[in-house]
Design an enzyme around this catalytic site. Structure first.
Site, PDB file in Angstrom:
ATOM      1  N   HIS A   1     -17.248  -0.312   7.833  1.00  0.00           N
ATOM      2  CA  HIS A   1     -16.155  -0.940   8.579  1.00  0.00           C
ATOM      3  C   HIS A   1     -16.282  -0.777  10.088  1.00  0.00           C
ATOM      4  CE1 HIS A   1     -12.148  -2.230   9.764  1.00  0.00           C
ATOM      5  NE2 HIS A   1     -12.060  -1.110  10.459  1.00  0.00           N
TER       6      HIS A   1
ATOM      7  N   HIS B   1      23.349  -2.205  19.076  1.00  0.00           N
ATOM      8  CA  HIS B   1      23.122  -3.532  19.630  1.00  0.00           C
ATOM      9  C   HIS B   1      23.175  -3.549  21.159  1.00  0.00           C
ATOM     10  CE1 HIS B   1      23.494  -4.694  15.510  1.00  0.00           C
ATOM     11  NE2 HIS B   1      23.531  -5.994  15.768  1.00  0.00           N
TER      12      HIS B   1
ATOM     13  N   HIS C   1     -17.592  -3.052  14.715  1.00  0.00           N
ATOM     14  CA  HIS C   1     -17.264  -3.229  13.305  1.00  0.00           C
ATOM     15  C   HIS C   1     -18.210  -4.246  12.690  1.00  0.00           C
ATOM     16  CE1 HIS C   1     -13.659  -1.775  15.351  1.00  0.00           C
ATOM     17  NE2 HIS C   1     -13.255  -1.288  14.193  1.00  0.00           N
TER      18      HIS C   1
ATOM     19  N   GLU D   1      12.271 -11.966  14.521  1.00  0.00           N
ATOM     20  CA  GLU D   1      12.050 -11.863  15.966  1.00  0.00           C
ATOM     21  C   GLU D   1      10.575 -11.721  16.331  1.00  0.00           C
ATOM     22  OE1 GLU D   1      16.229 -10.463  15.121  1.00  0.00           O
ATOM     23  OE2 GLU D   1      14.243  -9.968  14.321  1.00  0.00           O
TER      24      GLU D   1
END
Length: 668
Positions: A271, A480, A40, A418
């Site tokens: 890119h 859960h 890149h 998280e």
């Protein structure tokens, strides 16, 4: 070693010299990508001016002492632009970053990987590439600096964390988690330079990204500036201002991707592919760089090498201050990272107490008991939770919450972040001198997993405390209740999942995790109470991964392997089965696989009936019991009901183990 000159660039026409230095980065980047035939080039060419000002005028580092604890940290969050970092580290004189390494960009065995891989002595602070994780990891580094500063003071700890990121980083959700937290904590020594080049892989950024980024970061409580990323005066003024704010800083740098390329500048074509010989020739002409590939003239290389040595006197002065500080021994031991002698007597004390009292408690609670002892004695344990402190049992009497007004603590309220939490812990570990742990429910390891994986790849010691580890969670239901999570986490190389069966195994798991200097650990802990099954012992049996918990006379007719909350079911079943039964506890499958072949063979390779029991899916167990043995566990999602009913409903019971053993014995 003599003190280096402090002259960064010649004073006459400094912009011209900065331009030449920046063009050295551009040339090396496009040459290396072209030689590798992949990479890149666009980002390094667009960011070269900003990097030149940052390194020559602000970044505190010494290339000959790359692991200086009080160096500034530089994180290239857009890791695809790795040649920017490699070029800088070669030019400034890092011993390991040679021109041969640059020429071997993206080749097997070179340290110049396609995306940067952490190597502090080569000037690579963290592994980046998965977008968003670099900036989030940097938040952890900046927090680590503040925590250390709160303990040791300005004379020993006073450094900045600089980040370069792109639009892809800011599109990723983790950037919101981390940058929101950085603003909340007022991490004023965090400075992010946003490569606002308006280009994505698919085309112009406005195909997908029309956020008002300055307002977004202002809402986080950051200081925000917008500049021309190719104007040296604006770059210098913006960084200087950012260093004086009382908040994190975002500098939006308007740049041109592939700067200097005659037809690809400002295009997505710059890119992710080599520019091509013709385009490179045109770029050399535009940049006034008439030199052969990989050739940097001595005068320009000399300017860069002076930059790499200009902080040497600061390094010497810092060492002198450290030598005279009351904190020297503490600081040195913290950064050395060997805490085994400090924790060994504490773990022994905990095991003796569990063996004596024989509590019937959840392993999340016995983990909390362990932390009560460990945190009090080991200040560098930095705890936290993703808004589940009371459930995870991660905060103890010796915990003090870190906030925007006081960093002299050891506990972080991460909020419901998280992924950001896990990445931040990686940053704390990478900073050095700290041992982070934090909690959430095991189900939400799915949110944390990319950062856990990156921590494993980087060989970072981070402890993920993950409670409510099965259908034993009960009434909260299948959203859960972890089912596939044990297998998914065990599948990550160099990541150790511990599932202890009682307090003694929990204490030993903590000892293993703290002593595991080169890998993250996941502690999978129960919500429901469990009996104490182990007797006190001097040896850490969890460190073997699996061991005989209950044996029989002679060779076993049946061997039951189990982990965590199912071990007591195996022990109960062994007392009922009318045969010679051996129970093997498997608190850490990967550690078991790491053992010498003779030990593995002793436990696994016999002619007995083999049964494995775990409240998760079967995946991974066949290496122990074989593909045709009995596995008692889950093969579907869970349900909402009390835990005891769920274990019966899914057939994870003592009776099921006994029935399976008797059936197999009758077939022999």
């Amino acid at each position: 070693m003599s003190t280096a000159s402090t002259a960064k660039v010649p004073s006459a026409n400094p912009d011209l010299h900065l331009k030449k230095m920046a063009n050295a980065i551009r040339a090396l980047s496009m040459d290396a990508v072209q030689k590798a035939n992949s990479g890149h080039p666009g980002a390094p060419m667009g960011l070269a001016d900003i990097a030149t000002v940052l390194y020559s005028k602000f970044l505190k580092f010494d290339a000959k002492n790359p692991e200086w604890a009080d160096r500034d940290r530089f994180v290239l969050s857009g890791g695809h632009g790795s040649m920017l970092l490699y070029a800088l580290n070669y030019l400034t004189g890092y011993e390991k970053m040679t021109l041969e390494q640059i020429k071997n960009f993206r080749q097997l065995g070179a340290i110049t990987a396609g995306h940067p891989e952490v190597e502090h002595d080569a000037g690579i602070e963290t592994t980046t590439g998965p977008l968003g994780q670099g900036i989030a990891t940097a938040v952890g580094m900046a927090l680590g600096e503040r925590i250390h500063n709160g303990r040791y003071g300005d004379d020993i700890v006073d450094h900045y964390t600089y980040v370069m990121c792109g639009d892809g980083d800011l599109m990723e959700g983790i950037s919101h988690e981390a940058c929101s937290m950085a603003g909340h904590l007022k991490l004023s020594k965090l400075i992010v330079m946003y490569d606002d080049n308006g280009i994505s892989i698919d085309g112009a950024c406005d195909l997908t990204f029309i956020d008002d980024t300055p307002k977004r970061f202002e809402a986080y409580g950051w200081d925000v500036q917008t500049i021309d990323g190719h104007n040296y005066e604006e770059i210098e003024a913006a960084i200087a201002k950012a260093r004086e704010t009382g908040t994190p800083s975002l500098i939006c740098c308007k740049t041109h991707i592939g700067f200097g390329a005659p037809t690809k500048q400002g295009s997505n074509k710059a890119h992710g592919a080599p520019l091509g010989d013709e385009e490179i020739a045109g770029a050399r002409k535009n940049l006034d760089w008439p030199h052969a590939p990989f050739e940097v003239p001595d005068d320009i290389l000399g300017m860069w090498r002076a930059v790499g040595q200009q902080n040497y006197q600061k390094f010497l002065d810092w060492n002198e201050r450290l030598d005279g500080s009351k904190w020297k021994e503490c600081h040195t031991k913290a950064h050395a990272g060997n805490y085994s002698d400090a924790i060994a007597p504490l773990i022994a004390e905990l095991k003796a107490d569990f063996a004596d009292k024989k509590p019937k408690r959840a392993t999340r609670q016995t983990s909390g008991d362990c932390l009560e002892t460990l945190v009090e004695k080991l200040w560098l344990l930095i705890g936290g939770s993703a808004d589940l402190t009371g459930s995870n049992n991660t905060k103890v009497a010796a915990s003090k919450v870190i906030d925007r007004n006081d960093y002299q603590g050891n506990y972080v309220n991460y909020g419901v972040r998280e992924f950001g939490m896990a990445a931040c812990m990686n940053g704390l570990a990478l900073h050095g001198g700290l041992l982070p742990y934090a909690g959430t429910f095991l189900q939400f390891a799915d949110y944390s997993r990319p950062a856990i994986r990156l921590g494993a790849l980087m060989k970072q010691r981070v402890v993920h405390v993950m409670t409510h580890d099965s259908i034993g969670l009960g009434e909260d239901g299948p959203t859960h209740q972890p089912v596939e999570h044990f297998a998914a986490l065990r599948a990550i190389p160099n990541c150790y999942l511990y599932r202890p069966c009682d307090g003694i195994e929990t204490a030993e798991a903590w000892e293993c995790a703290i002593n595991s200097k080169d890998a993250p650990s996941v502690l999978a802990l129960t919500r429901q109470g469990l009996p104490t099954l182990c007797d006190n012992r001097k040896e850490n049996m969890v460190s073997k991964g699996a061991y005989i918990l209950k044996d029989c006379d002679g060779e076993p007719d049946v061997t039951i392997f189990a982990s965590g909350s199912e071990v007591y079911l195996a022990v109960e079943a062994a007392s009922i089965i009318d045969a010679a039964v051996r129970v093997v506890s498997v608190p850490c499958m990967d550690l078991f696989f790491d053992q010498p072949a003779e030990y593995f063979t002793e436990l696994v390779c016999n002619k007995s009936v083999k049964i494995a029991v775990e409240a998760g899916i079967r995946q991974g167990w066949d290496r122990i019991i074989g593909g045709h043995s009995t596995f008692i566990g889950m093969n579907s999602f869970g349900a909402s009901a009390p835990a005891g009913e769920l274990f019966k409903h899914y057939g994870i019971t003592t009776e099921a183990i006994v029935e399976a053993a008797n059936r197999k014995l009758s077939q022999k």
